[in-house]
Design an enzyme around this catalytic site. Structure first.
Site, PDB file in Angstrom:
ATOM      1  N   ASP A   1      61.485  63.448  23.950  1.00  0.00           N
ATOM      2  CA  ASP A   1      62.028  62.351  24.563  1.00  0.00           C
ATOM      3  C   ASP A   1      61.997  63.000  25.856  1.00  0.00           C
ATOM      4  O   ASP A   1      61.689  64.191  26.659  1.00  0.00           O
ATOM      5  CB  ASP A   1      63.703  62.605  23.870  1.00  0.00           C
ATOM      6  CG  ASP A   1      64.673  61.480  25.042  1.00  0.00           C
ATOM      7  OD1 ASP A   1      64.312  60.022  24.801  1.00  0.00           O
ATOM      8  OD2 ASP A   1      65.320  61.856  25.150  1.00  0.00           O
TER       9      ASP A   1
ATOM     10  N   ASP B   1      64.579  62.084  29.217  1.00  0.00           N
ATOM     11  CA  ASP B   1      65.563  62.183  29.269  1.00  0.00           C
ATOM     12  C   ASP B   1      66.437  63.080  28.843  1.00  0.00           C
ATOM     13  O   ASP B   1      66.842  62.200  27.587  1.00  0.00           O
ATOM     14  CB  ASP B   1      67.074  60.925  30.025  1.00  0.00           C
ATOM     15  CG  ASP B   1      66.074  59.900  31.130  1.00  0.00           C
ATOM     16  OD1 ASP B   1      65.988  60.311  32.651  1.00  0.00           O
ATOM     17  OD2 ASP B   1      65.656  58.525  30.829  1.00  0.00           O
TER      18      ASP B   1
ATOM     19  N   ASP C   1      67.443  64.756  22.249  1.00  0.00           N
ATOM     20  CA  ASP C   1      68.382  65.196  22.455  1.00  0.00           C
ATOM     21  C   ASP C   1      69.661  64.228  22.256  1.00  0.00           C
ATOM     22  O   ASP C   1      71.625  65.221  21.800  1.00  0.00           O
ATOM     23  CB  ASP C   1      68.902  65.818  24.128  1.00  0.00           C
ATOM     24  CG  ASP C   1      69.251  64.179  24.899  1.00  0.00           C
ATOM     25  OD1 ASP C   1      68.057  63.048  24.794  1.00  0.00           O
ATOM     26  OD2 ASP C   1      70.219  63.828  25.946  1.00  0.00           O
TER      27      ASP C   1
END
Length: 344
Positions: free
Chosen positions: A22, A24, A220
């Site tokens: 991922d 961001d 995250d």
């Protein structure tokens, strides 16, 4: 796949041949670098692990994403980027034929992906679109959302690139695509089909593109990245640099639990110890231990307080909490503290 934490005697970068990373909150935060990201990626590549950066952001072209990563000391080719825009375009092809009309509500990345899939792009509900596809773009306003609502009300198929409610930026969390999609959904009563995480669609497309045999999801957010890993029966590493925190891991429902937990992307470069039962209800990982007694989580951090020791405490707490919950016990969330892994 087992819902408990896994262990690995070798670094994850040697165990898995592809990382689905991922962006961001993992590789960067807004336009700022995240500590450990560049050396983690570089070290993993040196071990032979390949990368595909998989993002729910549909507003940007893969070339733009690759350029940003390269500027943050993570050299990246556009072919190593898989966006929710590309996944949304692939989803449209399951029901529509080339040449059918699609109202695109989103940024340049979504426009390019939909056009490349062979659809005619329109800008108004009055053009009679067969589908509306909505993705995040910071310039979207009321007029764009209203046009989408008009088309959906008239029967156009409603597709969302993703349903993330928030978007991490350098200044904090801003409304994400899911929040904007919610406005159209509230106006029309129509729930969109979603191409982005937690659907495993993007992961499968990326794995197929790379020809990987042993992929690892890295993210995250438990509710998107790791839920997508579970939905796709893929192992997932949760890095504690973004939205979901250590306490979220401990309280995670089975469908969102990670298989590994690390402080940041340098956790790709080390073995991972799995928490194990140690008698009298305790679960141990490294020097840290945890147990659940009468619905309350008890922690023993051990003698060390460095970053890896704090991650071990999170792992031990997950072992104890998940085992208790899966056995039918009630865990009082009020007894679960936030375990701060990063000093900053």
């Amino acid at each position: 796949m087992n819902s408990t934490l896994l262990g690995s005697d070798t670094p994850l970068a040697e165990k898995y041949d592809l990382a689905l990373v991922d962006l961001d909150g993992v590789a960067y935060r807004g336009h700022e670098p995240i500590e450990g990201a560049a050396p983690g990626i570089a070290g993993a590549r040196a071990c032979g692990m390949r990368m595909v950066f998989v993002t729910n952001n549909a507003s940007r072209e893969p070339e733009s994403v690759a350029a940003q990563l390269t500027g943050l000391a993570i050299p990246t080719e556009a072919s190593e980027v898989m966006t929710a825009a590309q996944a949304a375009a692939a989803l449209l092809t399951r029901r529509l034929s080339p040449g059918q009309k699609v109202l695109v509500v989103g940024g340049a990345g979504l426009v390019t992906a939909v056009r490349a899939a062979g659809f005619e792009i329109v800008t108004s509900a009055d053009d009679g679109p067969d589908a509306v596809v909505q993705g995040f773009a910071p310039e979207l306003g009321w007029a764009n959302l209203a046009e989408a609502a008009y088309a959906v009300e008239r029967g156009a198929w409603f597709v969302a690139s993703n349903l993330d409610l928030s978007l991490p930026t350098a200044r904090g969390f801003a409304p994400g695509n899911g929040a904007l999609v919610g406005a159209v959904q509230a106006a029309t009563g129509v729930v969109p089909d979603s191409a982005g995480k937690p659907s495993p669609t993007m992961y499968r497309l990326a794995i197929e593109r790379a020809g990987a045999r042993s992929p690892l999801v890295v993210g995250d957010r438990l509710d998107t990245d790791l839920a997508g890993a579970r939905a796709g029966d893929l192992p997932g590493l949760h890095v504690l640099t973004g939205v979901s925190r250590a306490r979220d891991d401990i309280l995670a429902v089975p469908s969102e639990r990670p298989h590994y937990i690390g402080a940041d992307l340098t956790s790709l470069l080390v073995p991972h110890e799995a928490p194990m039962p140690a008698g009298d209800g305790w679960w141990r990982c490294g020097d840290a231990a945890a147990r659940v007694v009468n619905g309350a989580l008890e922690l023993d951090p051990g003698s060390s307080s460095d970053v890896e020791a704090r991650v071990d405490l999170v792992r031990a707490a997950c072992g104890a909490a998940w085992a208790a919950v899966d056995a039918g016990e009630t865990l009082d969330p009020g007894t679960v503290p936030e375990i701060v892994v990063h000093n900053a």
